[in-house]
Design a protein around this motif. Structure first.
Motif, PDB file in Angstrom:
ATOM      1  N   PRO A   1       6.386  14.837 -18.372  1.00  0.00           N
ATOM      2  CA  PRO A   1       5.637  13.702 -17.810  1.00  0.00           C
ATOM      3  C   PRO A   1       5.069  14.050 -16.443  1.00  0.00           C
ATOM      4  CG  PRO A   1       7.702  12.967 -18.765  1.00  0.00           C
ATOM      5  CD  PRO A   1       7.756  14.459 -18.786  1.00  0.00           C
ATOM      6  N   CYS A   2       3.770  13.850 -16.302  1.00  0.00           N
ATOM      7  CA  CYS A   2       3.082  14.237 -15.068  1.00  0.00           C
ATOM      8  C   CYS A   2       2.858  13.049 -14.141  1.00  0.00           C
ATOM      9  CB  CYS A   2       1.738  14.893 -15.417  1.00  0.00           C
ATOM     10  SG  CYS A   2       0.789  15.456 -13.989  1.00  0.00           S
ATOM     11  N   ILE A   3       2.456  11.928 -14.674  1.00  0.00           N
ATOM     12  CA  ILE A   3       2.128  10.749 -13.883  1.00  0.00           C
ATOM     13  C   ILE A   3       3.248   9.722 -14.019  1.00  0.00           C
ATOM     14  CG2 ILE A   3       0.422   8.959 -13.439  1.00  0.00           C
ATOM     15  CD1 ILE A   3      -0.558  11.790 -12.931  1.00  0.00           C
ATOM     16  N   THR A   4       3.673   9.196 -12.883  1.00  0.00           N
ATOM     17  CA  THR A   4       4.692   8.146 -12.870  1.00  0.00           C
ATOM     18  C   THR A   4       4.050   6.859 -12.391  1.00  0.00           C
ATOM     19  OG1 THR A   4       6.360   9.815 -12.328  1.00  0.00           O
ATOM     20  CG2 THR A   4       6.983   7.497 -12.060  1.00  0.00           C
ATOM     21  N   PRO A   5       3.636   5.947 -13.292  1.00  0.00           N
ATOM     22  CA  PRO A   5       2.956   4.720 -12.852  1.00  0.00           C
ATOM     23  C   PRO A   5       3.795   3.868 -11.905  1.00  0.00           C
ATOM     24  CG  PRO A   5       2.649   5.056 -15.203  1.00  0.00           C
ATOM     25  CD  PRO A   5       3.678   6.053 -14.753  1.00  0.00           C
ATOM     26  N   GLY A   6       5.139   3.946 -12.030  1.00  0.00           N
ATOM     27  CA  GLY A   6       5.986   3.154 -11.146  1.00  0.00           C
ATOM     28  C   GLY A   6       5.822   3.514  -9.688  1.00  0.00           C
ATOM     29  N   THR A   7       5.540   4.777  -9.377  1.00  0.00           N
ATOM     30  CA  THR A   7       5.337   5.166  -7.977  1.00  0.00           C
ATOM     31  C   THR A   7       4.054   4.565  -7.423  1.00  0.00           C
ATOM     32  OG1 THR A   7       4.214   7.204  -8.652  1.00  0.00           O
ATOM     33  CG2 THR A   7       6.588   7.303  -8.346  1.00  0.00           C
ATOM     34  N   TYR A   8       3.050   4.406  -8.266  1.00  0.00           N
ATOM     35  CA  TYR A   8       1.822   3.770  -7.816  1.00  0.00           C
ATOM     36  C   TYR A   8       2.072   2.295  -7.488  1.00  0.00           C
ATOM     37  CZ  TYR A   8      -0.878   7.863  -9.254  1.00  0.00           C
ATOM     38  OH  TYR A   8      -1.402   9.115  -9.363  1.00  0.00           O
ATOM     39  N   ALA A   9       2.915   1.656  -8.270  1.00  0.00           N
ATOM     40  CA  ALA A   9       3.277   0.271  -7.958  1.00  0.00           C
ATOM     41  C   ALA A   9       4.009   0.197  -6.625  1.00  0.00           C
ATOM     42  CB  ALA A   9       4.136  -0.308  -9.077  1.00  0.00           C
ATOM     43  N   PHE A  10       4.896   1.137  -6.406  1.00  0.00           N
ATOM     44  CA  PHE A  10       5.637   1.200  -5.145  1.00  0.00           C
ATOM     45  C   PHE A  10       4.686   1.406  -3.956  1.00  0.00           C
ATOM     46  CE2 PHE A  10       6.956   4.801  -2.438  1.00  0.00           C
ATOM     47  CZ  PHE A  10       7.796   4.142  -1.570  1.00  0.00           C
ATOM     48  N   LEU A  11       3.715   2.300  -4.096  1.00  0.00           N
ATOM     49  CA  LEU A  11       2.755   2.537  -3.027  1.00  0.00           C
ATOM     50  C   LEU A  11       1.813   1.353  -2.839  1.00  0.00           C
ATOM     51  CD1 LEU A  11       1.908   6.279  -3.784  1.00  0.00           C
ATOM     52  CD2 LEU A  11       3.360   5.389  -1.950  1.00  0.00           C
ATOM     53  N   GLY A  12       1.458   0.686  -3.938  1.00  0.00           N
ATOM     54  CA  GLY A  12       0.630  -0.515  -3.817  1.00  0.00           C
ATOM     55  C   GLY A  12       1.340  -1.616  -3.057  1.00  0.00           C
ATOM     56  N   ALA A  13       2.646  -1.765  -3.279  1.00  0.00           N
ATOM     57  CA  ALA A  13       3.416  -2.758  -2.529  1.00  0.00           C
ATOM     58  C   ALA A  13       3.424  -2.423  -1.042  1.00  0.00           C
ATOM     59  CB  ALA A  13       4.839  -2.834  -3.070  1.00  0.00           C
ATOM     60  N   ALA A  14       3.575  -1.140  -0.712  1.00  0.00           N
ATOM     61  CA  ALA A  14       3.551  -0.732   0.696  1.00  0.00           C
ATOM     62  C   ALA A  14       2.183  -1.005   1.319  1.00  0.00           C
ATOM     63  CB  ALA A  14       3.907   0.750   0.815  1.00  0.00           C
ATOM     64  N   ALA A  15       1.107  -0.746   0.584  1.00  0.00           N
ATOM     65  CA  ALA A  15      -0.238  -0.966   1.109  1.00  0.00           C
ATOM     66  C   ALA A  15      -0.485  -2.443   1.370  1.00  0.00           C
ATOM     67  CB  ALA A  15      -1.275  -0.415   0.137  1.00  0.00           C
ATOM     68  N   ALA A  16      -0.101  -3.307   0.437  1.00  0.00           N
ATOM     69  CA  ALA A  16      -0.330  -4.741   0.622  1.00  0.00           C
ATOM     70  C   ALA A  16       0.502  -5.287   1.780  1.00  0.00           C
ATOM     71  CB  ALA A  16      -0.005  -5.490  -0.669  1.00  0.00           C
ATOM     72  N   LEU A  17       1.746  -4.829   1.913  1.00  0.00           N
ATOM     73  CA  LEU A  17       2.589  -5.291   3.015  1.00  0.00           C
ATOM     74  C   LEU A  17       2.018  -4.841   4.355  1.00  0.00           C
ATOM     75  CD1 LEU A  17       5.141  -6.644   4.073  1.00  0.00           C
ATOM     76  CD2 LEU A  17       6.392  -4.522   3.628  1.00  0.00           C
ATOM     77  N   SER A  18       1.557  -3.599   4.433  1.00  0.00           N
ATOM     78  CA  SER A  18       0.946  -3.114   5.666  1.00  0.00           C
ATOM     79  C   SER A  18      -0.359  -3.834   5.956  1.00  0.00           C
ATOM     80  CB  SER A  18       0.701  -1.604   5.573  1.00  0.00           C
ATOM     81  OG  SER A  18       0.049  -1.121   6.718  1.00  0.00           O
ATOM     82  N   GLY A  19      -1.134  -4.139   4.924  1.00  0.00           N
ATOM     83  CA  GLY A  19      -2.400  -4.814   5.141  1.00  0.00           C
ATOM     84  C   GLY A  19      -2.258  -6.237   5.624  1.00  0.00           C
ATOM     85  N   ILE A  20      -1.256  -6.947   5.154  1.00  0.00           N
ATOM     86  CA  ILE A  20      -1.108  -8.351   5.525  1.00  0.00           C
ATOM     87  C   ILE A  20      -0.421  -8.505   6.873  1.00  0.00           C
ATOM     88  CG2 ILE A  20       1.143  -8.808   4.488  1.00  0.00           C
ATOM     89  CD1 ILE A  20      -1.952 -11.077   4.307  1.00  0.00           C
ATOM     90  N   MET A  21       0.450  -7.567   7.237  1.00  0.00           N
ATOM     91  CA  MET A  21       1.184  -7.674   8.498  1.00  0.00           C
ATOM     92  C   MET A  21       0.659  -6.757   9.593  1.00  0.00           C
ATOM     93  SD  MET A  21       3.426 -10.019   8.121  1.00  0.00           S
ATOM     94  CE  MET A  21       4.343  -9.735   9.620  1.00  0.00           C
ATOM     95  N   HIS A  22      -0.171  -5.767   9.234  1.00  0.00           N
ATOM     96  CA  HIS A  22      -0.701  -4.790  10.188  1.00  0.00           C
ATOM     97  C   HIS A  22       0.424  -4.024  10.874  1.00  0.00           C
ATOM     98  CE1 HIS A  22      -5.139  -6.166  10.710  1.00  0.00           C
ATOM     99  NE2 HIS A  22      -4.703  -6.419   9.488  1.00  0.00           N
TER     100      HIS A  22
END
Length: 908
Positions: free
Chosen positions: A516-537
């Motif tokens: 397995p090359c791609i782990t979709p769960g890690t993208y979800a994890f990174l998306g959560a970090a991006a949204a949290l950083s975007g809303i709180m700066h």
């Protein structure tokens, strides 16, 4: 009486030269310490006890001043005095050999008291967090079904060890539409109960609380916001709000109830009850513990408190924050609320590495985080303005209808039906060796999953915009993370589909075959970090929090890339700051953000208020002083000048001290002549009659004073002395001990940016402007903020016509929306009345009379539906009434005064 009172002229000092800001600040502390070993010579023990009682009474009065700021300069002087007295006492006892074992125990206890308080607070926060986690999970699952073996168990405990449910967990019925109705009924009931508790018992428990806590830690007093009642209602109403399914989270409010816990417990100790600077250390540590128990991230909590919450974060505070977060996390781990050994439900561990070609998709996720934060902040503020303008009287009804609408819209989507933390746990997981929720990992269902995830992200975004700010305990951390996880998982599924479609492409050449090359769960994890950083700066704390969530060292660099791109995208928009900072701006709180850099290019004279009501050192009568204090302008303090003609600055006297002195004179029961003269001159070698004897008051010259040497006495224990108060010709009342002779002063040409730094770094209540010893004005935090708002408006406004047209369009849209809501409500009320034969009468929305309440009172109404003191930014706040004891950061003597215009005359 004219606000600029006519006074008798005092002798004008010659060769007046005042010291600099730094020397005056150091002298404020040093002079207080010098007097810490006792009272002036000749003062007996009863006199010392009386003066100590005066100090305690003034400190108690100031505990009930609401919407005021703390003077950190005076508070630092009081703390230095306390330490000096303690050290001298200990040295005297130990040197003389008279110290007993009780004295040694007390000294050790006083030294370790801070760590004892932090330990108790951390343990209480951990216990409360475990309780809230268990109750929230049960309330979220009870909407879907119940456990036949034990009704108090949620689905995971009822089906312990099972992956796809069990026979002991039953749906409410075997009919899908009926379960849908039961789901809606539970959600509506939970939201109604939560909003009713908040409205009726603790209005301050609504919302997240992070914005207000930032202001409180900076020195802004909000009576009751951190009280025991708020703590109890927040802890009870928060699980109900989360269980109702509203698009709100518990991670933001966890900071609020953690800080409430610290405030309530620390007030049991005298060391913290009357010292604002010590309390600030505790509150900063509690904010770190709140984030630590919310995310299971003690280091991330400390960094969050440093990056987002605290404007003053010394090394000692960092250590105590670390220890408090450690204790809270350890207690939560010992409680083990999820019975998995994990601190949070969505804690996962990734052991698969990432590839450099995925950086392109990480950048896409980072761009999404920045755009998401800007979009949600902009439209949420508009929703808040609409709520304040039209929906304030219908707080409970609004929350109830929002929960019902959310349940109706979310139930059909499998990713919205379940709790947000549970959905993030599902989206974070790897497909190999984990439960496959609703065919999420099956390639044949990828297009259906992509549609479900994107629709879930879009619908959740809309619900977050209209739900965040409703009058229930509500955070925005987890909803934003859930939205980011949905988008990130979608990107991961798309990347995995591309890899499966083009396995031999050069782009995917780094992938090993048959692995397995791609782990979709890690993208979800990174998306959560991006949204949290975007809303709180926030940046660094997000990286550490996400790392502690996953425990995967290999994904630190991808997280840093995503957060860095999010920060870069967020900085492209004109309005700076996250949702907490924008809510501070929206509420009008006097808060100077230390993360902003300004270059106004103007001196402080452009911002100061020149029309200042000042008190002459001599000449005022008692009637004139009383009339000035009873003025409707409610001045918070008065500069003291030599005469109205020369306006030589001598000091500053606070309204509270002056009012206390007059009240104390009245309590003595002796008739006072209204024509008695008042003296405010802090001059050395004053003589006063005390107990029939004549003595010289102690004095000290300020460092850097000129030959004439104006004295710079900063009285710590004030008294009132009188000479023949019954004779109108010779009656004199001496208020000199109430005068702060070393206020912070600056030159009129000092740059405004430097003055703002003074407010941030040393925290004075007010800064007086003097030129060659003469008072020319004063400046407060509000003056700086008002000029900043005007400058930003002039910089960012496109044109006057365009701004006016946009505002007119917004107002028209709000009016149309309000009209539609009224029509819908009237139609619904008519239908319900017709279906029930008139037995249920909801009434027309236009005739409903509700009680409005505001968490921050910035809209001019308080929690009891009574008209408040006006907009905070307008400087019209007044002294609050007594509350339930939940008062924040009372600072004792000269602890906190209004930063509304002290002695400024408003409008003549």
């Amino acid at each position: 009486m004219n606000s600029r009172t006519t006074s008798f002229s005092a002798p004008r000092p010659s060769h007046v030269r005042r010291s600099s800001v730094s020397s005056r600040l150091s002298f404020t502390v040093s002079s207080a310490v010098e007097r810490g070993d006792g009272l002036p010579p000749g003062t007996d023990a009863p006199q010392q006890q009386q003066q100590q009682q005066i100090e305690e009474e003034i400190a108690e009065i100031k505990r009930y001043e609401d919407f005021t700021t703390i003077d950190w300069v005076q508070d630092a002087a009081r703390e230095q005095l306390r330490r000096k007295v303690r050290r001298k006492r200990a040295a005297g006892l130990f040197d003389s050999g008279q110290a007993g074992w009780l004295d040694r125990i007390y000294e050790a206890y006083d030294a370790a008291q801070g760590w004892i308080v932090v330990t108790l607070i951390g343990a209480a926060i951990g216990l409360n967090a475990a309780f809230l986690n268990i109750v929230t999970e049960w309330l979220s699952d009870i909407k879907l079904g119940y456990c036949t073996t034990a009704f108090y168990l949620n689905e995971s405990f009822c089906c312990w060890g099972e992956d796809n449910g069990c026979a002991d967990w039953h749906r409410w019925t075997g009919i899908g539409p009926v379960n849908y109705v039961v789901y809606i009924i539970f959600a509506t009931f939970f939201a109604f109960t939560s909003a009713s508790l908040v409205k009726n018992f603790a209005p301050y428990a609504a919302g997240s609380g992070i914005s207000e806590i930032k202001c409180i830690i900076a020195g802004f007093v909000m009576k009751g916001f951190l009280g025991l009642r708020t703590l109890i209602i927040k802890s009870v109403a928060l699980p109900l709000a989360i269980g109702s399914g509203l698009s709100v989270g518990k991670e933001g409010p966890s900071v609020h109830y953690a800080v409430c816990t610290g405030n309530v417990i620390s007030r049991l100790f005298d060391k913290y009850r009357r010292n604002a600077s010590k309390t600030r250390e505790i509150l900063s540590a509690c904010a770190a513990a709140g984030v630590a128990v919310a995310f299971g991230s003690p280091i991330g909590g400390v960094l969050f408190s440093l990056e987002e919450m605290s404007s003053h974060f010394p090394l000692k505070t960092m250590w105590r924050s670390y220890f408090c977060a450690l204790v809270a996390t350890a207690v939560l781990a010992a409680m083990n609320p999820f019975r998995t050994g994990q601190l949070v439900m969505f804690q996962v561990r990734y052991d698969r590495s990432w590839h450099f070609f995925e950086t392109l998709f990480y950048i896409v996720i980072g761009i999404f985080g920045g755009l998401y934060g800007h979009f949600v902040i902009k439209w949420n503020l508009r929703a808040q303005a609409f709520r304040k303008k039209y929906l304030a009287p219908y707080a409970v009804l609004e929350a109830t209808l929002l929960a019902a609408a959310t349940a109706i819209l979310c139930y059909p989507n499998v990713f919205l039906r379940i709790d947000m933390t549970e959905s993030m746990e599902i989206l974070f997981l790897e497909c190999e060796g984990a439960e496959d929720y609703k065919h999420l990992c099956e390639p044949s269902h990828k297009w259906g999953n992509i549609f479900a995830l994107l629709s879930a992200a879009a619908l959740r975004t809309f619900l977050v915009i209209i739900s965040y700010g409703s009058k229930v305990p509500a955070g925005i951390f987890v909803p934003s993370m859930a939205i980011g996880a949905s988008f990130g998982r979608t990107v991961g599924i798309v990347v995995q589909a591309l890899r499966d479609a083009y396995p031999h492409s050069v782009f995917f050449s780094a992938c090993a075959p048959d692995v397995p090359c791609i782990t979709p769960g890690t993208y979800a994890f990174l998306g959560a970090a991006a949204a949290l950083s975007g809303i709180m700066h926030i940046t660094v704390s997000v990286v550490v929090i996400m790392f502690e969530l996953t425990g995967a060292l290999t994904y630190i660099l991808p997280t840093m890339i995503v957060v860095g791109v999010t920060k870069a995208v967020s900085s492209l928009f004109p309005r700076k700051g996250g949702i907490a900072d924008r809510m501070i701006w929206f509420s009008g709180f006097p808060y100077l953000d230390n993360k902003e850099d300004h270059n106004f290019g103007v001196p402080v004279s452009k911002v100061m208020t020149a029309d200042v009501v000042a008190l002459p050192a001599t000449g005022l009568t008692l009637a004139e002083v009383s009339s000035l204090l009873s003025s409707p302008k409610k001045y918070k303090g008065f500069p003291v000048i030599a005469t109205d003609e020369d306006r030589i600055l001598l000091g500053y006297v606070g309204r509270t001290e002056l009012r206390y002195a007059l009240d104390r004179i009245g309590k003595e029961g002796r008739p006072m002549n209204p024509r008695a003269k008042c003296s405010f001159s802090p001059i050395s070698s004053q003589f006063a009659v005390v107990g029939g004897g004549r003595r010289s008051a102690s004095s000290m010259s300020a460092p850097g004073a000129g030959d004439g040497g104006l004295p710079a006495v900063t009285p710590i224990t004030p008294t009132v002395t009188m000479a023949n108060p019954f004779d109108s010709a010779t009656a004199t009342i001496d208020f000199s001990r109430y005068v702060d002779a070393t206020p912070v002063t600056v030159h009129p040409r000092l740059p405004l940016e430097t003055v703002m730094e003074l407010f941030r770094k040393i925290g004075p209540r007010v800064i007086l402007i003097e030129h060659r010893g003469r008072l020319v004005g004063l400046v407060t935090v509000k003056d700086c903020l008002k000029y900043q708002l005007r400058a930003e408006a002039a910089q960012h406004a496109r044109t006057d016509e365009g701004a006016a047209a946009e505002l007119e369009g917004i107002n028209e849209g709000e009016e149309q929306l309000w009209g539609w809501l009224r029509k819908i409500a009237s139609w619904t009320a008519g239908k319900v009345e017709g279906w029930t034969g008139g037995r249920i009468h909801l009434g027309d929305l236009a005739g409903i009379e509700g009680m409005s309440f505001s968490r921050n009172r910035a809209d001019g109404w308080n929690g009891d539906g009574e008209e408040d003191r006006g907009l905070i930014m307008e400087g019209t706040e007044d002294v609050g009434d007594e509350d339930d004891g939940g008062v924040e950061m009372d600072s004792g003597l000269r602890g906190h005064h209004g930063h509304g215009r002290g002695g400024v005359r408003r409008g003549g």
